[in-house]
Design a protein around this motif. Structure first.
Motif, PDB file in Angstrom:
ATOM      1  N   ALA A  25    -111.043  15.091  18.400  1.00 30.58           N
ATOM      2  CA  ALA A  25    -110.167  16.187  18.826  1.00 30.58           C
ATOM      3  C   ALA A  25    -110.569  16.693  20.210  1.00 30.58           C
ATOM      4  CB  ALA A  25    -110.212  17.324  17.808  1.00 30.58           C
ATOM      5  N   ARG A  26    -111.874  16.787  20.477  1.00 33.00           N
ATOM      6  CA  ARG A  26    -112.336  17.212  21.813  1.00 33.00           C
ATOM      7  C   ARG A  26    -111.903  16.211  22.870  1.00 33.00           C
ATOM      8  NH1 ARG A  26    -116.841  18.745  19.013  1.00 33.00           N
ATOM      9  NH2 ARG A  26    -117.979  16.856  19.533  1.00 33.00           N
ATOM     10  N   ARG A  27    -111.972  14.914  22.538  1.00 34.36           N
ATOM     11  CA  ARG A  27    -111.554  13.885  23.491  1.00 34.36           C
ATOM     12  C   ARG A  27    -110.064  14.025  23.810  1.00 34.36           C
ATOM     13  NH1 ARG A  27    -113.108   8.337  21.127  1.00 34.36           N
ATOM     14  NH2 ARG A  27    -112.418   7.627  23.164  1.00 34.36           N
ATOM     15  N   ILE A  28    -109.274  14.443  22.823  1.00 27.39           N
ATOM     16  CA  ILE A  28    -107.840  14.672  23.041  1.00 27.39           C
ATOM     17  C   ILE A  28    -107.652  15.914  23.910  1.00 27.39           C
ATOM     18  CG2 ILE A  28    -105.653  15.264  21.915  1.00 27.39           C
ATOM     19  CD1 ILE A  28    -106.675  13.585  19.478  1.00 27.39           C
ATOM     20  N   GLU A  29    -108.371  16.994  23.586  1.00 29.07           N
ATOM     21  CA  GLU A  29    -108.244  18.262  24.320  1.00 29.07           C
ATOM     22  C   GLU A  29    -108.557  18.112  25.800  1.00 29.07           C
ATOM     23  OE1 GLU A  29    -110.648  21.298  22.521  1.00 29.07           O
ATOM     24  OE2 GLU A  29    -109.678  21.030  20.576  1.00 29.07           O
ATOM     25  N   GLY A  36     -99.695   9.234  22.975  1.00 27.98           N
ATOM     26  CA  GLY A  36     -99.164   7.876  22.970  1.00 27.98           C
ATOM     27  C   GLY A  36    -100.223   6.798  23.058  1.00 27.98           C
ATOM     28  N   ALA A  37    -101.446   7.169  23.434  1.00 27.86           N
ATOM     29  CA  ALA A  37    -102.522   6.189  23.545  1.00 27.86           C
ATOM     30  C   ALA A  37    -102.963   5.739  22.156  1.00 27.86           C
ATOM     31  CB  ALA A  37    -103.710   6.779  24.302  1.00 27.86           C
ATOM     32  N   ARG A  38    -103.340   4.492  22.064  1.00 29.18           N
ATOM     33  CA  ARG A  38    -103.819   3.941  20.792  1.00 29.18           C
ATOM     34  C   ARG A  38    -105.291   4.304  20.632  1.00 29.18           C
ATOM     35  NH1 ARG A  38    -105.825  -0.774  18.265  1.00 29.18           N
ATOM     36  NH2 ARG A  38    -104.656  -1.280  16.379  1.00 29.18           N
ATOM     37  N   LEU A  39    -105.626   4.827  19.471  1.00 24.53           N
ATOM     38  CA  LEU A  39    -107.006   5.165  19.153  1.00 24.53           C
ATOM     39  C   LEU A  39    -107.785   3.876  18.907  1.00 24.53           C
ATOM     40  CD1 LEU A  39    -108.472   7.881  18.789  1.00 24.53           C
ATOM     41  CD2 LEU A  39    -107.976   7.730  16.362  1.00 24.53           C
ATOM     42  N   GLU A  40    -109.059   3.870  19.255  1.00 25.84           N
ATOM     43  CA  GLU A  40    -109.887   2.697  18.993  1.00 25.84           C
ATOM     44  C   GLU A  40    -109.848   2.368  17.507  1.00 25.84           C
ATOM     45  OE1 GLU A  40    -111.195   5.564  20.304  1.00 25.84           O
ATOM     46  OE2 GLU A  40    -112.315   5.112  22.121  1.00 25.84           O
ATOM     47  N   GLY A  67    -102.119  16.991  12.682  1.00 22.53           N
ATOM     48  CA  GLY A  67    -101.010  16.641  13.564  1.00 22.53           C
ATOM     49  C   GLY A  67    -101.450  16.110  14.911  1.00 22.53           C
ATOM     50  N   LEU A  68    -102.717  15.719  15.031  1.00 22.33           N
ATOM     51  CA  LEU A  68    -103.225  15.228  16.309  1.00 22.33           C
ATOM     52  C   LEU A  68    -102.996  13.738  16.509  1.00 22.33           C
ATOM     53  CD1 LEU A  68    -106.601  17.190  16.554  1.00 22.33           C
ATOM     54  CD2 LEU A  68    -104.455  17.662  17.733  1.00 22.33           C
ATOM     55  N   VAL A  69    -102.893  12.992  15.404  1.00 25.44           N
ATOM     56  CA  VAL A  69    -102.652  11.557  15.494  1.00 25.44           C
ATOM     57  C   VAL A  69    -101.596  11.148  14.473  1.00 25.44           C
ATOM     58  CG1 VAL A  69    -105.008  11.058  16.284  1.00 25.44           C
ATOM     59  CG2 VAL A  69    -104.466  10.890  13.849  1.00 25.44           C
ATOM     60  N   THR A  77    -103.402   3.592  15.048  1.00 24.25           N
ATOM     61  CA  THR A  77    -103.330   5.049  15.090  1.00 24.25           C
ATOM     62  C   THR A  77    -103.188   5.475  16.542  1.00 24.25           C
ATOM     63  OG1 THR A  77    -104.662   5.238  13.084  1.00 24.25           O
ATOM     64  CG2 THR A  77    -104.572   7.179  14.511  1.00 24.25           C
ATOM     65  N   TYR A  78    -102.265   6.393  16.767  1.00 28.72           N
ATOM     66  CA  TYR A  78    -101.917   6.825  18.123  1.00 28.72           C
ATOM     67  C   TYR A  78    -102.054   8.332  18.251  1.00 28.72           C
ATOM     68  CZ  TYR A  78    -100.023   2.146  18.420  1.00 28.72           C
ATOM     69  OH  TYR A  78     -99.890   0.779  18.406  1.00 28.72           O
ATOM     70  N   ILE A  79    -102.340   8.771  19.459  1.00 28.71           N
ATOM     71  CA  ILE A  79    -102.436  10.202  19.748  1.00 28.71           C
ATOM     72  C   ILE A  79    -101.015  10.773  19.713  1.00 28.71           C
ATOM     73  CG2 ILE A  79    -103.244  11.955  21.365  1.00 28.71           C
ATOM     74  CD1 ILE A  79    -105.410   9.989  20.149  1.00 28.71           C
TER      75      ILE A  79
END
Length: 86
Positions: A25-29, A36-40, A67-69, A77-79
């Protein structure tokens, strides 16, 4: 991960999966992970965080509930794009 602080601190009275979810979540913030980026993959994140794959799986489940991904079966899994408020 170099000289950064570890993702999971076993001395904290917080479940490891919650710490991993908060890390993502911090990496998203901060914009490291864009909408839209694909999570590892789970294995790659588990290796980065120094935890089991099941821990990452539970963290991603929590992020979906927040609701973050979004997860698309067989795709990844995507952002989530939170500006759309869909």
């Amino acid at each position: 991960m170099g000289d950064q602080e570890p993702v999971v601190d076993p001395t904290r009275p917080v479940y490891a999966w919650q710490q991993v979810a908060d890390w993502i979540a911090r990496r998203i913030e901060v914009g490291e992970l864009q909408p839209g980026a694909r999570l590892e993959g789970e294995r790659e994140m588990a290796e980065q965080a120094g935890v089991a794959v099941g821990t990452v799986r539970r963290a991603v489940e929590d992020l979906r509930q927040r609701g973050l991904v979004v997860t698309l079966p067989a795709k990844g899994t995507y952002i989530a794009d939170r500006s759309a408020d869909s």
